[in-house]
Design a protein around this motif. Structure first.
Motif, PDB file in Angstrom:
ATOM      1  N   LEU A 135       1.078  -1.115   0.400  1.00  0.00           N
ATOM      2  CA  LEU A 135       0.060   0.055  -0.140  1.00  0.00           C
ATOM      3  C   LEU A 135       0.886   1.053  -0.143  1.00  0.00           C
ATOM      4  CD1 LEU A 135      -2.210  -1.399   2.702  1.00  0.00           C
ATOM      5  CD2 LEU A 135      -2.492  -1.162   0.376  1.00  0.00           C
ATOM      6  N   ALA A 136       0.867   2.508  -0.776  1.00  0.00           N
ATOM      7  CA  ALA A 136      -0.460   2.795  -1.866  1.00  0.00           C
ATOM      8  C   ALA A 136       0.057   2.482  -2.916  1.00  0.00           C
ATOM      9  CB  ALA A 136      -1.271   4.138  -0.952  1.00  0.00           C
ATOM     10  N   THR A 137      -0.596   1.553  -3.728  1.00  0.00           N
ATOM     11  CA  THR A 137       0.247   1.712  -4.556  1.00  0.00           C
ATOM     12  C   THR A 137      -0.025   3.171  -5.722  1.00  0.00           C
ATOM     13  OG1 THR A 137      -1.503   0.053  -5.737  1.00  0.00           O
ATOM     14  CG2 THR A 137      -0.314   0.698  -7.718  1.00  0.00           C
ATOM     15  N   ASP A 138      -0.400   4.496  -5.994  1.00  0.00           N
ATOM     16  CA  ASP A 138       0.218   5.559  -6.312  1.00  0.00           C
ATOM     17  C   ASP A 138       0.656   6.233  -5.203  1.00  0.00           C
ATOM     18  OD1 ASP A 138      -2.355   5.247  -4.822  1.00  0.00           O
ATOM     19  OD2 ASP A 138      -3.360   6.535  -5.023  1.00  0.00           O
ATOM     20  N   HIS A 139       1.342   5.687  -4.296  1.00  0.00           N
ATOM     21  CA  HIS A 139       2.525   6.823  -3.732  1.00  0.00           C
ATOM     22  C   HIS A 139       3.356   6.047  -2.709  1.00  0.00           C
ATOM     23  CE1 HIS A 139      -0.068  10.174  -3.328  1.00  0.00           C
ATOM     24  NE2 HIS A 139      -1.020   9.361  -3.016  1.00  0.00           N
ATOM     25  N   CYS A 140       3.621   5.185  -2.548  1.00  0.00           N
ATOM     26  CA  CYS A 140       4.551   3.785  -1.802  1.00  0.00           C
ATOM     27  C   CYS A 140       5.411   3.383  -2.272  1.00  0.00           C
ATOM     28  CB  CYS A 140       4.402   3.708  -0.230  1.00  0.00           C
ATOM     29  SG  CYS A 140       4.319   5.398   0.928  1.00  0.00           S
ATOM     30  N   VAL A 141       4.130   2.318  -3.400  1.00  0.00           N
ATOM     31  CA  VAL A 141       4.450   1.721  -3.874  1.00  0.00           C
ATOM     32  C   VAL A 141       5.072   1.545  -5.023  1.00  0.00           C
ATOM     33  CG1 VAL A 141       3.635  -0.282  -5.103  1.00  0.00           C
ATOM     34  CG2 VAL A 141       2.970  -0.313  -3.418  1.00  0.00           C
ATOM     35  N   ASP A 160      -2.211  -8.361  -7.703  1.00  0.00           N
ATOM     36  CA  ASP A 160      -3.314  -8.664  -6.588  1.00  0.00           C
ATOM     37  C   ASP A 160      -2.791  -8.532  -5.695  1.00  0.00           C
ATOM     38  OD1 ASP A 160      -1.183 -10.267  -6.507  1.00  0.00           O
ATOM     39  OD2 ASP A 160      -1.899 -11.861  -7.044  1.00  0.00           O
ATOM     40  N   ALA A 161      -1.921  -7.566  -5.125  1.00  0.00           N
ATOM     41  CA  ALA A 161      -1.273  -8.104  -3.593  1.00  0.00           C
ATOM     42  C   ALA A 161      -0.956  -6.038  -3.588  1.00  0.00           C
ATOM     43  CB  ALA A 161      -0.195  -8.131  -3.086  1.00  0.00           C
ATOM     44  N   VAL A 162      -1.433  -5.558  -4.351  1.00  0.00           N
ATOM     45  CA  VAL A 162      -1.420  -3.976  -4.128  1.00  0.00           C
ATOM     46  C   VAL A 162      -2.657  -3.263  -3.848  1.00  0.00           C
ATOM     47  CG1 VAL A 162       0.603  -3.772  -4.963  1.00  0.00           C
ATOM     48  CG2 VAL A 162      -1.381  -3.521  -7.155  1.00  0.00           C
ATOM     49  N   ARG A 163      -2.940  -2.040  -3.769  1.00  0.00           N
ATOM     50  CA  ARG A 163      -3.839  -1.363  -3.621  1.00  0.00           C
ATOM     51  C   ARG A 163      -3.711   0.294  -3.623  1.00  0.00           C
ATOM     52  NH1 ARG A 163      -5.559  -5.315  -4.468  1.00  0.00           N
ATOM     53  NH2 ARG A 163      -7.482  -6.657  -4.413  1.00  0.00           N
ATOM     54  N   GLY A 164      -4.499   1.235  -4.680  1.00  0.00           N
ATOM     55  CA  GLY A 164      -3.668   2.373  -4.020  1.00  0.00           C
ATOM     56  C   GLY A 164      -5.420   3.737  -3.448  1.00  0.00           C
ATOM     57  N   LEU A 165      -4.817   4.830  -2.984  1.00  0.00           N
ATOM     58  CA  LEU A 165      -5.619   5.732  -2.799  1.00  0.00           C
ATOM     59  C   LEU A 165      -6.929   5.825  -3.412  1.00  0.00           C
ATOM     60  CD1 LEU A 165      -3.148   7.506   0.057  1.00  0.00           C
ATOM     61  CD2 LEU A 165      -5.471   6.695   0.395  1.00  0.00           C
ATOM     62  N   ASP A 166      -6.490   6.305  -4.442  1.00  0.00           N
ATOM     63  CA  ASP A 166      -7.298   7.003  -5.546  1.00  0.00           C
ATOM     64  C   ASP A 166      -7.350   6.491  -7.578  1.00  0.00           C
ATOM     65  OD1 ASP A 166      -8.691   9.532  -7.290  1.00  0.00           O
ATOM     66  OD2 ASP A 166      -6.809   8.899  -8.302  1.00  0.00           O
ATOM     67  N   ASP A 168      -8.234   6.413 -10.375  1.00  0.00           N
ATOM     68  CA  ASP A 168      -7.236   7.262 -11.710  1.00  0.00           C
ATOM     69  C   ASP A 168      -5.780   7.188 -11.060  1.00  0.00           C
ATOM     70  OD1 ASP A 168      -9.646   7.123 -12.773  1.00  0.00           O
ATOM     71  OD2 ASP A 168      -9.859   9.306 -13.079  1.00  0.00           O
ATOM     72  N   ALA A 169      -5.676   7.491  -9.937  1.00  0.00           N
ATOM     73  CA  ALA A 169      -4.101   7.596  -9.890  1.00  0.00           C
ATOM     74  C   ALA A 169      -3.124   6.495  -9.854  1.00  0.00           C
ATOM     75  CB  ALA A 169      -3.374   8.470  -8.761  1.00  0.00           C
ATOM     76  N   THR A 170      -3.721   5.548  -9.569  1.00  0.00           N
ATOM     77  CA  THR A 170      -3.800   3.933  -8.760  1.00  0.00           C
ATOM     78  C   THR A 170      -3.227   3.213 -10.905  1.00  0.00           C
ATOM     79  OG1 THR A 170      -4.224   3.617  -6.899  1.00  0.00           O
ATOM     80  CG2 THR A 170      -3.793   1.585  -8.589  1.00  0.00           C
ATOM     81  N   SER A 171      -4.547   3.395 -11.888  1.00  0.00           N
ATOM     82  CA  SER A 171      -4.104   2.767 -13.289  1.00  0.00           C
ATOM     83  C   SER A 171      -3.062   3.579 -13.528  1.00  0.00           C
ATOM     84  CB  SER A 171      -5.507   3.301 -13.922  1.00  0.00           C
ATOM     85  OG  SER A 171      -6.246   2.515 -13.221  1.00  0.00           O
ATOM     86  N   ALA A 172      -2.571   5.031 -13.675  1.00  0.00           N
ATOM     87  CA  ALA A 172      -1.632   5.568 -13.883  1.00  0.00           C
ATOM     88  C   ALA A 172      -0.272   5.124 -13.435  1.00  0.00           C
ATOM     89  CB  ALA A 172      -2.044   7.073 -13.582  1.00  0.00           C
ATOM     90  N   ALA A 173      -0.803   4.609 -11.851  1.00  0.00           N
ATOM     91  CA  ALA A 173       1.085   4.251 -11.480  1.00  0.00           C
ATOM     92  C   ALA A 173       1.231   2.875 -12.239  1.00  0.00           C
ATOM     93  CB  ALA A 173       0.216   4.703 -10.295  1.00  0.00           C
TER      94      ALA A 173
END
Length: 193
Positions: A135-141, A160-166, A168-173
């Protein structure tokens, strides 16, 4: 693509801490859903006697990233608190290498490589391939993956073992990590022998 894990491989679990789970002070939506999958990866790495690392935010109570100090986040993962602890159902082995980050009041750090011994520890263990979830895909990962790639590691993001805060930002990350050269895989890709 099927692959095996073995000598030269390590698992890095990024910031799976109570404050980032539902009910925590900075919850990642569905962040708790990574835990069963991470436990499967942990078991596979343990079976092969491969090293496991876990990063954690370990903030002082007046950390610069907190709203009270003018930062973007609510207070979270304060060193020594229950919020900074790993959840009880995350089956982290006792010999896991714990990497504390963002420990200085004046400096934030999203990456597990930022002012830590992580790179030196991986290199001394002869690690060339790193498998990253958490956690979180869009920041620390994302930050950890960027730095690991910059250090020359072959990177596998456990999608299958990451999740993000947002969303859209997760998809971009995820797109950015793949563009930079990380491989996005899931558990079915790994074949423990």
């Amino acid at each position: 693509m099927k692959m095996d894990i073995g000598t030269g491989d390590a698992l890095i679990i990024v910031d799976v801490q109570n404050d980032f789970l539902p009910g925590g002070s900075l919850p990642v939506p569905a962040g708790d859903e990574v835990i069963p999958n991470l436990n499967r990866y942990i078991a596979a790495f343990l079976f092969r006697e491969l090293p496991i690392f876990a990063t954690r935010d370990w903030h002082p109570p007046d950390h610069c990233s907190f709203h009270q100090q003018g930062g973007p986040w609510p207070a979270h993962c304060i060193a020594g608190t229950q919020g900074a602890a790993f959840p009880a159902n995350l089956e982290i082995p006792c010999d896991t290498h714990i990497i504390s980050k963002a420990t200085s009041r004046e400096k934030d750090a999203y990456s597990g490589f930022s002012e830590t011994e992580l790179d030196a520890m991986l290199k001394s263990a002869g690690i060339s391939r790193v498998f990253i979830g958490g956690l979180a895909t869009d920041h620390c990962v994302l930050s950890t993956v960027r730095d690991a790639l910059n250090q020359g590691y072959d990177i596998f993001v456990l999608k299958d073992a990451v999740r993000g805060l947002d969303a859209d930002a997760t998809s971009a990350a995820l797109e950015e990590m793949a563009h930079l050269g990380a491989k996005l895989i899931d558990f079915e890709t790994i074949v423990p022998a």
